[in-house]
Design a protein around this motif. Sequence first.
Motif, PDB file in Angstrom:
ATOM      1  N   ASN A   1       0.879  -1.085   0.029  1.00  8.99           N
ATOM      2  CA  ASN A   1      -0.081   0.023  -0.082  1.00  8.99           C
ATOM      3  C   ASN A   1       0.931   1.177  -0.144  1.00  8.99           C
ATOM      4  OD1 ASN A   1      -2.555  -1.344   0.036  1.00  8.99           O
ATOM      5  ND2 ASN A   1      -2.473  -1.368   1.966  1.00  8.99           N
ATOM      6  N   PRO A   2       0.452   2.374  -0.311  1.00  5.64           N
ATOM      7  CA  PRO A   2       1.089   3.745  -0.272  1.00  5.64           C
ATOM      8  C   PRO A   2       1.679   3.869   1.266  1.00  5.64           C
ATOM      9  CG  PRO A   2      -1.011   4.181  -1.019  1.00  5.64           C
ATOM     10  CD  PRO A   2      -0.973   2.705  -0.844  1.00  5.64           C
ATOM     11  N   THR A   3       2.724   4.630   1.272  1.00  6.82           N
ATOM     12  CA  THR A   3       3.395   4.660   2.582  1.00  6.82           C
ATOM     13  C   THR A   3       2.495   5.013   3.628  1.00  6.82           C
ATOM     14  OG1 THR A   3       5.524   5.362   1.326  1.00  6.82           O
ATOM     15  CG2 THR A   3       5.254   6.013   3.706  1.00  6.82           C
ATOM     16  N   GLY A   4       2.490   4.330   4.734  1.00 12.07           N
ATOM     17  CA  GLY A   4       1.856   4.762   6.006  1.00 12.07           C
ATOM     18  C   GLY A   4       0.495   4.032   5.959  1.00 12.07           C
ATOM     19  N   TYR A   5       0.316   2.992   5.008  1.00  8.97           N
ATOM     20  CA  TYR A   5      -0.966   2.403   4.965  1.00  8.97           C
ATOM     21  C   TYR A   5      -0.869   0.758   4.996  1.00  8.97           C
ATOM     22  CZ  TYR A   5      -2.986   7.070   4.116  1.00  8.97           C
ATOM     23  OH  TYR A   5      -3.134   8.448   3.968  1.00  8.97           O
ATOM     24  N   ASP A   6       0.230   0.374   5.344  1.00  2.00           N
ATOM     25  CA  ASP A   6       0.431  -1.209   5.072  1.00  2.00           C
ATOM     26  C   ASP A   6      -0.034  -1.632   6.151  1.00  2.00           C
ATOM     27  OD1 ASP A   6       1.668  -0.870   2.762  1.00  2.00           O
ATOM     28  OD2 ASP A   6       3.839  -1.345   3.461  1.00  2.00           O
ATOM     29  N   TYR A   7      -0.723  -2.802   6.167  1.00  2.00           N
ATOM     30  CA  TYR A   7      -1.037  -3.748   7.459  1.00  2.00           C
ATOM     31  C   TYR A   7      -1.471  -5.210   6.670  1.00  2.00           C
ATOM     32  CZ  TYR A   7      -6.002  -3.631   6.121  1.00  2.00           C
ATOM     33  OH  TYR A   7      -7.376  -3.606   5.665  1.00  2.00           O
ATOM     34  N   LYS A   8      -1.424  -6.227   7.665  1.00  2.00           N
ATOM     35  CA  LYS A   8      -1.923  -7.549   7.579  1.00  2.00           C
ATOM     36  C   LYS A   8      -3.018  -7.876   8.276  1.00  2.00           C
ATOM     37  CE  LYS A   8       3.209  -8.523   7.020  1.00  2.00           C
ATOM     38  NZ  LYS A   8       3.933  -8.156   7.980  1.00  2.00           N
ATOM     39  N   ALA A   9      -3.750  -8.899   7.922  1.00  2.00           N
ATOM     40  CA  ALA A   9      -4.742  -9.055   8.596  1.00  2.00           C
ATOM     41  C   ALA A   9      -5.081 -10.749   8.677  1.00  2.00           C
ATOM     42  CB  ALA A   9      -6.216  -8.653   8.183  1.00  2.00           C
ATOM     43  N   PHE A  10      -5.449 -11.518   9.400  1.00  2.00           N
ATOM     44  CA  PHE A  10      -5.817 -12.805   9.398  1.00  2.00           C
ATOM     45  C   PHE A  10      -6.755 -13.441  10.599  1.00  2.00           C
ATOM     46  CE2 PHE A  10      -2.058 -12.418  11.876  1.00  2.00           C
ATOM     47  CZ  PHE A  10      -2.066 -13.022  13.010  1.00  2.00           C
ATOM     48  N   LEU A  11      -7.176 -14.622  10.294  1.00  2.00           N
ATOM     49  CA  LEU A  11      -7.972 -15.302  11.380  1.00  2.00           C
ATOM     50  C   LEU A  11      -7.243 -16.334  11.917  1.00  2.00           C
ATOM     51  CD1 LEU A  11     -11.430 -15.995   9.432  1.00  2.00           C
ATOM     52  CD2 LEU A  11     -10.773 -13.693  10.945  1.00  2.00           C
ATOM     53  N   ARG A  12      -7.399 -16.450  13.276  1.00  2.00           N
ATOM     54  CA  ARG A  12      -6.679 -17.398  14.185  1.00  2.00           C
ATOM     55  C   ARG A  12      -7.671 -17.971  15.052  1.00  2.00           C
ATOM     56  NH1 ARG A  12      -4.636 -15.881  19.042  1.00  2.00           N
ATOM     57  NH2 ARG A  12      -4.638 -13.433  19.368  1.00  2.00           N
ATOM     58  N   TYR A  13      -7.192 -19.214  15.683  1.00  2.00           N
ATOM     59  CA  TYR A  13      -8.141 -19.842  16.541  1.00  2.00           C
ATOM     60  C   TYR A  13      -7.608 -19.942  17.742  1.00  2.00           C
ATOM     61  CZ  TYR A  13     -11.345 -23.718  17.962  1.00  2.00           C
ATOM     62  OH  TYR A  13     -12.180 -24.473  18.729  1.00  2.00           O
TER      63      TYR A  13
END
Length: 112
Positions: free
Chosen positions: A69-81
């Motif tokens: 993503n553009p600078t300052g907007y990076d992230y990750k997302a996931f589901l965990r149990y």
Amino acid sequence: KMHGFTQLGDVSPKIKIRKYTGTIPNGNQHEVILDEDILKIIDYEVLILVDRAVGLTLFKYKIKPSIQNPTGYDYKAFLRYNTYNFTPIASILFDSNSNNLEGGEYSILITY
């Protein structure tokens, strides 16, 4: 449509979508506890609504998880149990390049 579910045909399983919303706090990680059984979740999508100025114009963007993503907007997302209390958790992870996401509104769509 039957009682809040979508069903494709007479013998197919019912499909339901639930939306979780909130605001991204300060920090490196944000977790949302889900009500659905993780084994029944078919798909999920995480979006964060943010403001971004381009020149003198302010735009609203819905940002998907990415490290490109553009600078300052990076992230990750996931589901965990969580095996301790058998709870599915949606985790949104931020890194050093996600400072513009703080205070943004998130939405998590769960298809199950």
